[in-house]
Design a protein around this motif. Structure first.
Motif, short mmCIF file in Angstrom:
data_model
loop_
_atom_site.label_atom_id
_atom_site.label_comp_id
_atom_site.label_asym_id
_atom_site.label_seq_id
_atom_site.Cartn_x
_atom_site.Cartn_y
_atom_site.Cartn_z
N ALA A 1 36.04 31.78 49.42
CA ALA A 1 34.76 32.50 49.38
C ALA A 1 34.86 33.83 48.65
O ALA A 1 33.95 34.65 48.72
N SER A 2 35.96 34.06 47.93
CA SER A 2 36.10 35.33 47.23
C SER A 2 36.80 35.13 45.89
O SER A 2 37.40 34.09 45.63
N ILE A 3 36.71 36.18 45.08
CA ILE A 3 37.35 36.17 43.76
C ILE A 3 37.88 37.59 43.51
O ILE A 3 37.24 38.56 43.90
N VAL A 4 39.05 37.70 42.88
CA VAL A 4 39.60 39.01 42.51
C VAL A 4 39.64 39.08 40.98
O VAL A 4 40.18 38.19 40.32
N ILE A 5 39.05 40.15 40.48
CA ILE A 5 38.96 40.38 39.04
C ILE A 5 39.82 41.57 38.66
O ILE A 5 39.82 42.59 39.34
N GLN A 6 40.54 41.44 37.54
CA GLN A 6 41.33 42.53 36.98
C GLN A 6 40.62 43.04 35.74
O GLN A 6 40.30 42.26 34.85
N VAL A 7 40.37 44.34 35.69
CA VAL A 7 39.66 44.96 34.57
C VAL A 7 40.53 46.06 34.01
O VAL A 7 41.03 46.91 34.75
N LEU B 1 41.04 46.62 40.21
CA LEU B 1 41.10 45.32 40.88
C LEU B 1 39.87 45.28 41.77
O LEU B 1 39.65 46.19 42.58
N ILE B 2 39.06 44.24 41.61
CA ILE B 2 37.79 44.12 42.33
C ILE B 2 37.77 42.78 43.06
O ILE B 2 37.90 41.73 42.44
N LYS B 3 37.59 42.83 44.39
CA LYS B 3 37.45 41.61 45.17
C LYS B 3 35.97 41.49 45.57
O LYS B 3 35.41 42.41 46.16
N ILE C 1 42.25 36.95 38.70
CA ILE C 1 43.66 36.85 39.07
C ILE C 1 43.87 36.20 40.44
O ILE C 1 45.00 35.91 40.80
N ASP C 2 42.77 35.96 41.17
CA ASP C 2 42.88 35.26 42.43
C ASP C 2 41.53 34.66 42.79
O ASP C 2 40.49 35.30 42.60
#
Length: 166
Positions: free
Chosen positions: A126-132, A96-98, A121-122
Motif C-alpha cells: 500500500a505504499s511506494i518510496v520515491i528517490q528524487v 526520499l518520499i514514502k 526504490i521500494d
C-alpha cells in the motif's frame, strides 16, 4: 501533515576542513554564537584523504555571509572557505518520499516519477518510496504535485554543491 518545502538557498559556502573529531561542533558553534541559522548542512568525504567538505546553506545577506566566511577561516582545522553563490555552481539534494499508494493510484504516480526523472526504490502493498535528486526548486515542484497523495514519510539530505567548470 504539511509538506516541508525549502526556499531556494540564497547563499552557499563550501568549507574544507581537517577530518578530525570536534570540527563540526566548532563550525556549528560559530553559527550559534553569531545567531545565524543554517538552512542546510551537508558534510562528507572529499577528493583528498584526511579532509572533509562541508556545504553550508544560509538565508542571509551577502555581507553577513562574508563575515561568517571570515570567522570560519579563523577556526582551527578550517583550510578553505569558498562563497559558491558568487559564481556559477551545481547544487543537488536528495529526497526520499514514502507515499500511500494503493494499486489504483500507482499509474499516475509512476507517470510523475518518470516526468521528474526520479526513481521508485521500494514498493509495498500500500505504499511506494520515491528517490528524487535535484535542485531545491525541482524537488519542491514535485512535492507540490504529490500533495493529493498521503505523505507517510519524507527526508531531505540538504544541499551539496560545487562550482562549475575549472
Amino acid at each position: 501533515m504539511s509538506t516541508p518545502y525549502r526556499t531556494t538557498p540564497t547563499q552557499t559556502l563550501s568549507v574544507l576542513v581537517q577530518d578530525r573529531p570536534g570540527v563540526l561542533q566548532r563550525v556549528a558553534g560559530l553559527f550559534s554564537r553569531r545567531g545565524y541559522n543554517m538552512d542546510s548542512l551537508s558534510v562528507g568525504a572529499c577528493e583528498e584523504e584526511g579532509l572533509t567538505r562541508m556545504t553550508i546553506v544560509l538565508s542571509c545577506e551577502t555581507a553577513a555571509v562574508t563575515q561568517v566566511a571570515q570567522q570560519l577561516r579563523k577556526l582551527m582545522d578550517v583550510l578553505d572557505v569558498r562563497h559558491l553563490s558568487r559564481q556559477p555552481m551545481v547544487v543537488r539534494e536528495l529526497l526520499l518520499i514514502k507515499l500511500q499508494a494503493p494499486p489504483e493510484s500507482r499509474p499516475e504516480l509512476l507517470s510523475l516519477v518518470e516526468t521528474f526523472r526520479c526513481s521508485v526504490i521500494d514498493v509495498g502493498q500500500a505504499s511506494i518510496v520515491i528517490q528524487v535528486v535535484g535542485d531545491v526548486d525541482k524537488n519542491n515542484a514535485l512535492l507540490r504535485l504529490l500533495e493529493p497523495y498521503e505523505l507517510l514519510e519524507l527526508t531531505r539530505t540538504g544541499a551539496t554543491a560545487m562550482s562549475r567548470g575549472t
